[in-house]
Design a protein around this motif. Structure first.
Motif, PDB file in Angstrom:
ATOM      1  N   GLN A 213       0.856  -1.188   0.000  1.00  9.54           N
ATOM      2  CA  GLN A 213       0.000   0.000   0.000  1.00  9.54           C
ATOM      3  C   GLN A 213       0.888   1.233   0.000  1.00  9.54           C
ATOM      4  O   GLN A 213       1.654   1.446   0.938  1.00  9.54           O
ATOM      5  N   LEU A 214       0.757   2.001  -1.053  1.00  7.85           N
ATOM      6  CA  LEU A 214       1.626   3.162  -1.247  1.00  7.85           C
ATOM      7  C   LEU A 214       0.769   4.414  -1.380  1.00  7.85           C
ATOM      8  O   LEU A 214      -0.116   4.474  -2.232  1.00  7.85           O
ATOM      9  N   GLN A 215       1.028   5.417  -0.524  1.00  7.17           N
ATOM     10  CA  GLN A 215       0.276   6.673  -0.633  1.00  7.17           C
ATOM     11  C   GLN A 215       1.089   7.658  -1.464  1.00  7.17           C
ATOM     12  O   GLN A 215       2.231   7.985  -1.123  1.00  7.17           O
ATOM     13  N   LEU A 216       0.488   8.112  -2.561  1.00  3.59           N
ATOM     14  CA  LEU A 216       1.193   9.015  -3.475  1.00  3.59           C
ATOM     15  C   LEU A 216       1.143  10.447  -2.936  1.00  3.59           C
ATOM     16  O   LEU A 216       0.302  10.769  -2.085  1.00  3.59           O
ATOM     17  N   PRO A 217       2.023  11.330  -3.433  1.00  2.00           N
ATOM     18  CA  PRO A 217       2.061  12.701  -2.911  1.00  2.00           C
ATOM     19  C   PRO A 217       0.708  13.424  -3.014  1.00  2.00           C
ATOM     20  O   PRO A 217       0.408  14.292  -2.198  1.00  2.00           O
ATOM     21  N   ASP A 218      -0.146  13.056  -3.977  1.00  3.89           N
ATOM     22  CA  ASP A 218      -1.460  13.721  -4.076  1.00  3.89           C
ATOM     23  C   ASP A 218      -2.485  13.094  -3.131  1.00  3.89           C
ATOM     24  O   ASP A 218      -3.656  13.439  -3.162  1.00  3.89           O
ATOM     25  N   GLY A 219      -2.053  12.169  -2.297  1.00  2.00           N
ATOM     26  CA  GLY A 219      -2.949  11.597  -1.279  1.00  2.00           C
ATOM     27  C   GLY A 219      -3.622  10.305  -1.710  1.00  2.00           C
ATOM     28  O   GLY A 219      -4.173   9.587  -0.868  1.00  2.00           O
ATOM     29  N   THR A 220      -3.585   9.977  -3.001  1.00  2.00           N
ATOM     30  CA  THR A 220      -4.252   8.745  -3.436  1.00  2.00           C
ATOM     31  C   THR A 220      -3.449   7.520  -2.978  1.00  2.00           C
ATOM     32  O   THR A 220      -2.231   7.562  -2.870  1.00  2.00           O
ATOM     33  N   MET A 221      -4.180   6.453  -2.718  1.00  2.00           N
ATOM     34  CA  MET A 221      -3.551   5.220  -2.242  1.00  2.00           C
ATOM     35  C   MET A 221      -3.459   4.249  -3.412  1.00  2.00           C
ATOM     36  O   MET A 221      -4.447   4.007  -4.106  1.00  2.00           O
ATOM     37  N   ARG A 222      -2.283   3.698  -3.644  1.00  2.00           N
ATOM     38  CA  ARG A 222      -2.116   2.687  -4.699  1.00  2.00           C
ATOM     39  C   ARG A 222      -1.800   1.343  -4.058  1.00  2.00           C
ATOM     40  O   ARG A 222      -1.042   1.260  -3.098  1.00  2.00           O
ATOM     41  N   THR A 223      -2.415   0.303  -4.598  1.00  2.00           N
ATOM     42  CA  THR A 223      -2.148  -1.044  -4.116  1.00  2.00           C
ATOM     43  C   THR A 223      -1.346  -1.749  -5.192  1.00  2.00           C
ATOM     44  O   THR A 223      -1.777  -1.825  -6.341  1.00  2.00           O
ATOM     45  N   ILE A 224      -0.183  -2.254  -4.818  1.00  2.00           N
ATOM     46  CA  ILE A 224       0.741  -2.794  -5.823  1.00  2.00           C
ATOM     47  C   ILE A 224       1.011  -4.267  -5.544  1.00  2.00           C
ATOM     48  O   ILE A 224       1.487  -4.638  -4.482  1.00  2.00           O
ATOM     49  N   ASN A 225       0.689  -5.083  -6.517  1.00  2.00           N
ATOM     50  CA  ASN A 225       0.815  -6.521  -6.317  1.00  2.00           C
ATOM     51  C   ASN A 225       2.200  -7.075  -6.581  1.00  2.00           C
ATOM     52  O   ASN A 225       2.609  -8.049  -6.015  1.00  2.00           O
ATOM     53  N   SER A 226       2.894  -6.484  -7.507  1.00  2.00           N
ATOM     54  CA  SER A 226       4.230  -7.013  -7.790  1.00  2.00           C
ATOM     55  C   SER A 226       5.138  -5.865  -8.206  1.00  2.00           C
ATOM     56  O   SER A 226       4.681  -4.797  -8.546  1.00  2.00           O
ATOM     57  N   GLY A 227       6.404  -6.102  -8.170  1.00  2.00           N
ATOM     58  CA  GLY A 227       7.335  -5.037  -8.516  1.00  2.00           C
ATOM     59  C   GLY A 227       8.522  -5.125  -7.605  1.00  2.00           C
ATOM     60  O   GLY A 227       8.655  -6.037  -6.804  1.00  2.00           O
ATOM     61  N   GLU A 228       9.343  -4.159  -7.706  1.00  2.00           N
ATOM     62  CA  GLU A 228      10.561  -4.159  -6.903  1.00  2.00           C
ATOM     63  C   GLU A 228      10.635  -2.826  -6.192  1.00  2.00           C
ATOM     64  O   GLU A 228      10.431  -1.797  -6.779  1.00  2.00           O
ATOM     65  N   VAL A 229      10.917  -2.841  -4.894  1.00  2.00           N
ATOM     66  CA  VAL A 229      10.974  -1.608  -4.135  1.00  2.00           C
ATOM     67  C   VAL A 229      12.428  -1.241  -3.902  1.00  2.00           C
ATOM     68  O   VAL A 229      13.221  -2.053  -3.459  1.00  2.00           O
ATOM     69  N   PHE A 230      12.751  -0.022  -4.241  1.00  2.00           N
ATOM     70  CA  PHE A 230      14.119   0.470  -3.998  1.00  2.00           C
ATOM     71  C   PHE A 230      14.082   1.535  -2.923  1.00  2.00           C
ATOM     72  O   PHE A 230      13.093   2.212  -2.747  1.00  2.00           O
ATOM     73  N   ILE A 231      15.205   1.692  -2.226  1.00  2.00           N
ATOM     74  CA  ILE A 231      15.289   2.695  -1.164  1.00  2.00           C
ATOM     75  C   ILE A 231      15.241   4.079  -1.789  1.00  2.00           C
ATOM     76  O   ILE A 231      15.866   4.314  -2.806  1.00  2.00           O
TER      77      ILE A 231
END
Ligand code: BTN
Length: 231
Positions: A213-231
């Motif tokens: 669960q990722l909250q974007l700078p405009d406040g919207t919440m994105r749910t991401i099923n796959s991918g790679e997270v970098f620091i």
């Protein structure tokens, strides 16, 4: 416990997949001292020198096929439980979707492969014990100077069996909470690299299915099923 021990193999995951197709029992482990074609996620090579741990566990999960994604959290929690015992002074954390960090550096990786009908899944785990690539960390460097791959394997095999059983019986919630307690960068800014875009936002947690669960700078919440997270 059924452990197939090999001196050298291409990839323990490939060997375990063959055994799974031939009907090997759930819980069977393939352990190799060295891999000549170790594989990481997203097609990466996993450098596999003797002294590190390379193992793949065959599972026949008693769970709905749609829950297969949860297995990476199950495995990461089992791995973290073991590493916390081995290097008690170090900080073990978990990076979505399934990296295990010690003192914020990668100490272990997990590669899960399954067949469509999910009659089996292979959980491949690599742990940096004696060696670590640039930027990563080994258990020896983290303070567990004399620990061997065989010792880590013995602990991990037991812990995997226990955590998988708890997931099958009690469901994902306990696993999710155990994972979140050690989540790397929870509440901080992360970038998720998706096939078509990079998304930067605040890491709010994982949902009941294991999606990020990722909250974007405009406040919207994105749910991401796959991918790679970098620091
Ligand atoms: C990753 O972080 O990219 C996952 C790495 C998984 C490596 C392990 S080592 C044992 C098993 N056999 C493989 O070929 N890969 C996994």
């Amino acid at each position: 416990m059924n452990i197939v021990e090999l001196q050298t193999v291409g990839s323990t995951n490939d060997h375990a997949k063959l055994l799974a197709k031939e009907g090997a029992a759930s819980g069977t482990i393939v352990w190799a001292h060295e891999q000549t074609g170790g594989r990481g996620r997203q097609g990466n090579l996993w450098v596999s020198l003797p002294g590190n741990l390379f193992m793949s566990m065959i599972l026949r999960p008693q769970a709905p096929a749609g829950h297969i994604g949860q297995l990476s959290f199950v495995s990461a929690v089992a791995l973290a439980n073991v590493l916390e015992k081995i290097v008690p002074v170090a900080q073990v954390s978990l990076k979505w979707p399934n990296d295990v960090l010690i003192n914020r550096k990668k100490a272990a990786g997990i590669l899960i492969e399954t067949e469509n009908r999910m009659s089996w899944a292979v959980v491949g785990i690599g742990v940096n014990i004696a060696h670590a690539p640039e930027g990563a960390i080994s258990l020896h460097e983290a303070g567990a100077a004399g620990v061997t791959a065989g010792q880590v394997l013995a602990l991990l095999a037991k812990e995997m069996a226990a955590v998988v059983e708890s997931w099958e019986k009690a469901g994902f919630d306990g696993i999710r909470r155990a994972w979140l307690k050690r989540a790397h960068k929870l509440g901080g800014e992360i970038t998720a690299r998706l096939p078509k875009e990079n998304l930067t936002g605040t890491f709010q947690g994982i949902d009941p299915t294991g999606a990020l669960q990722l909250q974007l700078p405009d406040g919207t919440m994105r749910t991401i099923n796959s991918g790679e997270v970098f620091i």
